[in-house]
Design a protein around this motif. Structure first.
Motif, PDB file in Angstrom:
ATOM      1  N   HIS A   1      -2.698 -10.280   0.673  1.00 29.57           N
ATOM      2  CA  HIS A   1      -3.114  -9.622   1.916  1.00 29.57           C
ATOM      3  C   HIS A   1      -4.609  -9.375   2.038  1.00 29.57           C
ATOM      4  O   HIS A   1      -5.164  -9.504   3.127  1.00 29.57           O
ATOM      5  CB  HIS A   1      -2.363  -8.291   2.065  1.00 29.57           C
ATOM      6  CG  HIS A   1      -0.881  -8.436   1.981  1.00 29.57           C
ATOM      7  ND1 HIS A   1      -0.067  -7.535   1.344  1.00 29.57           N
ATOM      8  CD2 HIS A   1      -0.057  -9.409   2.436  1.00 29.57           C
ATOM      9  CE1 HIS A   1       1.189  -7.936   1.417  1.00 29.57           C
ATOM     10  NE2 HIS A   1       1.223  -9.074   2.067  1.00 29.57           N
ATOM     11  N   VAL A   2      -5.251  -8.994   0.930  1.00 25.82           N
ATOM     12  CA  VAL A   2      -6.684  -8.677   1.043  1.00 25.82           C
ATOM     13  C   VAL A   2      -7.517  -9.956   1.101  1.00 25.82           C
ATOM     14  O   VAL A   2      -8.425 -10.080   1.933  1.00 25.82           O
ATOM     15  CB  VAL A   2      -7.150  -7.767  -0.118  1.00 25.82           C
ATOM     16  CG1 VAL A   2      -8.606  -7.347   0.085  1.00 25.82           C
ATOM     17  CG2 VAL A   2      -6.268  -6.524  -0.203  1.00 25.82           C
ATOM     18  N   ALA A   3      -7.187 -10.934   0.239  1.00 28.13           N
ATOM     19  CA  ALA A   3      -7.974 -12.180   0.201  1.00 28.13           C
ATOM     20  C   ALA A   3      -7.876 -12.972   1.496  1.00 28.13           C
ATOM     21  O   ALA A   3      -8.659 -13.891   1.743  1.00 28.13           O
ATOM     22  CB  ALA A   3      -7.524 -13.043  -0.985  1.00 28.13           C
TER      23      ALA A   3
ATOM     24  N   ILE B   1      -7.428  -3.187   6.375  1.00 26.76           N
ATOM     25  CA  ILE B   1      -6.998  -3.502   5.011  1.00 26.76           C
ATOM     26  C   ILE B   1      -7.898  -2.811   3.970  1.00 26.76           C
ATOM     27  O   ILE B   1      -7.411  -2.234   2.991  1.00 26.76           O
ATOM     28  CB  ILE B   1      -7.030  -5.045   4.811  1.00 26.76           C
ATOM     29  CG1 ILE B   1      -5.827  -5.698   5.516  1.00 26.76           C
ATOM     30  CG2 ILE B   1      -7.048  -5.411   3.337  1.00 26.76           C
ATOM     31  CD1 ILE B   1      -4.510  -5.592   4.796  1.00 26.76           C
ATOM     32  N   VAL B   2      -9.192  -2.891   4.205  1.00 23.97           N
ATOM     33  CA  VAL B   2     -10.141  -2.295   3.246  1.00 23.97           C
ATOM     34  C   VAL B   2     -10.063  -0.768   3.303  1.00 23.97           C
ATOM     35  O   VAL B   2     -10.052  -0.098   2.260  1.00 23.97           O
ATOM     36  CB  VAL B   2     -11.577  -2.800   3.498  1.00 23.97           C
ATOM     37  CG1 VAL B   2     -12.583  -2.003   2.671  1.00 23.97           C
ATOM     38  CG2 VAL B   2     -11.683  -4.290   3.180  1.00 23.97           C
ATOM     39  N   ASP B   3      -9.976  -0.223   4.499  1.00 22.82           N
ATOM     40  CA  ASP B   3      -9.896   1.239   4.638  1.00 22.82           C
ATOM     41  C   ASP B   3      -8.690   1.804   3.889  1.00 22.82           C
ATOM     42  O   ASP B   3      -8.811   2.781   3.149  1.00 22.82           O
ATOM     43  CB  ASP B   3      -9.791   1.636   6.124  1.00 22.82           C
ATOM     44  CG  ASP B   3     -11.141   1.580   6.822  1.00 22.82           C
ATOM     45  OD1 ASP B   3     -12.156   1.405   6.130  1.00 22.82           O
ATOM     46  OD2 ASP B   3     -11.176   1.705   8.060  1.00 22.82           O
ATOM     47  N   GLU B   4      -7.539   1.194   4.080  1.00 19.45           N
ATOM     48  CA  GLU B   4      -6.339   1.753   3.442  1.00 19.45           C
ATOM     49  C   GLU B   4      -6.365   1.570   1.930  1.00 19.45           C
ATOM     50  O   GLU B   4      -5.852   2.400   1.186  1.00 19.45           O
ATOM     51  CB  GLU B   4      -5.052   1.179   4.057  1.00 19.45           C
ATOM     52  CG  GLU B   4      -4.836  -0.280   3.808  1.00 19.45           C
ATOM     53  CD  GLU B   4      -3.578  -0.826   4.519  1.00 19.45           C
ATOM     54  OE1 GLU B   4      -3.011  -0.173   5.397  1.00 19.45           O
ATOM     55  OE2 GLU B   4      -3.200  -1.961   4.169  1.00 19.45           O
ATOM     56  N   LEU B   5      -7.035   0.497   1.467  1.00 14.08           N
ATOM     57  CA  LEU B   5      -7.140   0.279   0.023  1.00 14.08           C
ATOM     58  C   LEU B   5      -8.100   1.299  -0.604  1.00 14.08           C
ATOM     59  O   LEU B   5      -7.822   1.875  -1.659  1.00 14.08           O
ATOM     60  CB  LEU B   5      -7.613  -1.149  -0.256  1.00 14.08           C
ATOM     61  CG  LEU B   5      -7.378  -1.675  -1.670  1.00 14.08           C
ATOM     62  CD1 LEU B   5      -5.944  -1.460  -2.114  1.00 14.08           C
ATOM     63  CD2 LEU B   5      -7.736  -3.155  -1.762  1.00 14.08           C
TER      64      LEU B   5
ATOM     65  N   ALA C   1     -12.102 -10.054   1.046  1.00 13.22           N
ATOM     66  CA  ALA C   1     -11.395 -10.346   2.304  1.00 13.22           C
ATOM     67  C   ALA C   1     -11.602 -11.783   2.771  1.00 13.22           C
ATOM     68  O   ALA C   1     -10.881 -12.269   3.647  1.00 13.22           O
ATOM     69  CB  ALA C   1     -11.851  -9.371   3.398  1.00 13.22           C
ATOM     70  N   THR C   2     -12.587 -12.455   2.198  1.00 13.35           N
ATOM     71  CA  THR C   2     -12.891 -13.835   2.601  1.00 13.35           C
ATOM     72  C   THR C   2     -12.571 -14.843   1.500  1.00 13.35           C
ATOM     73  O   THR C   2     -12.884 -16.031   1.624  1.00 13.35           O
ATOM     74  CB  THR C   2     -14.390 -13.957   2.928  1.00 13.35           C
ATOM     75  OG1 THR C   2     -15.130 -13.465   1.786  1.00 13.35           O
ATOM     76  CG2 THR C   2     -14.757 -13.144   4.139  1.00 13.35           C
TER      77      THR C   2
ATOM     78  N   VAL D   1       0.829  -1.207   0.000  1.00 15.28           N
ATOM     79  CA  VAL D   1       0.000   0.000   0.000  1.00 15.28           C
ATOM     80  C   VAL D   1       0.861   1.253   0.000  1.00 15.28           C
ATOM     81  O   VAL D   1       0.509   2.269  -0.618  1.00 15.28           O
ATOM     82  CB  VAL D   1      -0.985  -0.020   1.196  1.00 15.28           C
ATOM     83  CG1 VAL D   1      -1.733   1.299   1.313  1.00 15.28           C
ATOM     84  CG2 VAL D   1      -1.971  -1.181   1.038  1.00 15.28           C
ATOM     85  N   ASP D   2       2.018   1.179   0.674  1.00 13.21           N
ATOM     86  CA  ASP D   2       2.931   2.333   0.650  1.00 13.21           C
ATOM     87  C   ASP D   2       3.450   2.556  -0.769  1.00 13.21           C
ATOM     88  O   ASP D   2       3.557   3.698  -1.226  1.00 13.21           O
ATOM     89  CB  ASP D   2       4.109   2.095   1.610  1.00 13.21           C
ATOM     90  CG  ASP D   2       3.644   2.081   3.063  1.00 13.21           C
ATOM     91  OD1 ASP D   2       2.621   2.728   3.359  1.00 13.21           O
ATOM     92  OD2 ASP D   2       4.296   1.424   3.890  1.00 13.21           O
TER      93      ASP D   2
END
Lengths: 112, 112, 112, 112
Positions: free
Chosen positions: B88-90, B101-105, C90-91, A60-61
């Motif tokens: 990371h997201v999955a 994770i969702v917020d930063e994406l 995420a899942t 993300v960075d």
């Protein structure tokens, strides 16, 4: 400046050699300003590339940094676009090449 | 590799030292591939910057070249994003940090 | 809410009938919120269309209004995307369909 | 067409009442064409909004449809922009308002 009669709408650097009807030179100040911005963007891009040598770098960075680089390039492109609009597009009807000028500009905007 | 039981969803390069709950390392292949693309983009960007030293350069050509550079950086960002989604997201729900994770994406996507 | 045991990662409206492995329902709140935003965007779009019936309308005003409409649709898309990331991406590793999920998401991001 | 002497660079509809120095009318054909495209985009947007009434709708399908709607609006905006470039920007130097014309156009491009 070798051109004795500069038209106000086609500002030219001291060594734009193409004083022909078919060539339009970029305004000197836009050229210099855009080059400076691209030099900064290049430095930023290089630092992002180097950050990828570190295995601990976080996705993300990297994405955020790339967005910043894109913004810097966008800023340089805006300088070029403004110079083009002022020097070449705003005078196109006088020169009689507005169709070509508009066509090529619309092509640039496509998918942007 | 000091981690004896690598989770398949957090692929890590051989020297990602941050095996903590709060740090996620970038997938090795994405990191290498993105770096390679950024090196190419940097070369392209530098050639555009250099083209601005020529007073005869034409605005629209510069705009087109900058668009190509942006496309190359976009391509590198897509590599990083795909790696992030996969690694990371999955797996965020399993780790329990999906909100962060969702917020930063979503923050990254803003104005893109 | 008739579903007695809602999985936190697959929030579903009371009438999502497709509880199969191959179908993922949109989170109810995202669905309602996005619909509301699209209704507003539609009203704005219609007012821009109507403004074009007036021969005195100015190009730049139309372009600005269209940009605002695009922003509103972008906002609705962000609501849908966030819901998708939270409920389905995420899942994905738990369900085992992360490849499909990531592929289709990357497809959506292309040229955006 | 009641205007007996239309300047080629400021095409105007038969009822553009603002023949003043400070008002520029949108080219008739661009106005009609853009309105037609926006009517189609509005129909598409409405169908996406309606699709959200179905609890079984899938996030990614909605995102793809919204992207298509954005593309349609983008297409209408391109029609307006082309008309503006041809009718108003290409003639700005002659009118002497190129600074204002370029400034407002650059404002529109910002963050696009």
């Amino acid at each position: 400046m070798t051109d004795p009669a500069p038209e106000p709408h086609t500002p030219q650097g001291e060594s734009c050699h193409a004083h022909t009807e078919t060539h339009l030179c970029m305004p000197e100040d836009a050229r210099v300003k855009a080059a400076r911005r691209l030099a900064i963007a290049r430095g930023h891009l290089e630092s992002v590339r180097r950050s990828l040598e570190n295995p601990d770098v976080y996705c993300v960075d990297v994405l955020k940094q790339l967005k910043a680089v894109q913004g810097a390039i966008e800023g340089a492109a805006a300088v070029v676009l403004r110079g083009h609009l002022e020097a070449h597009v705003a005078t196109a009807h006088e020169r009689g090449d507005e169709q070509k000028i508009v066509d090529e500009l619309m092509e640039v905007f496509k998918y942007t």
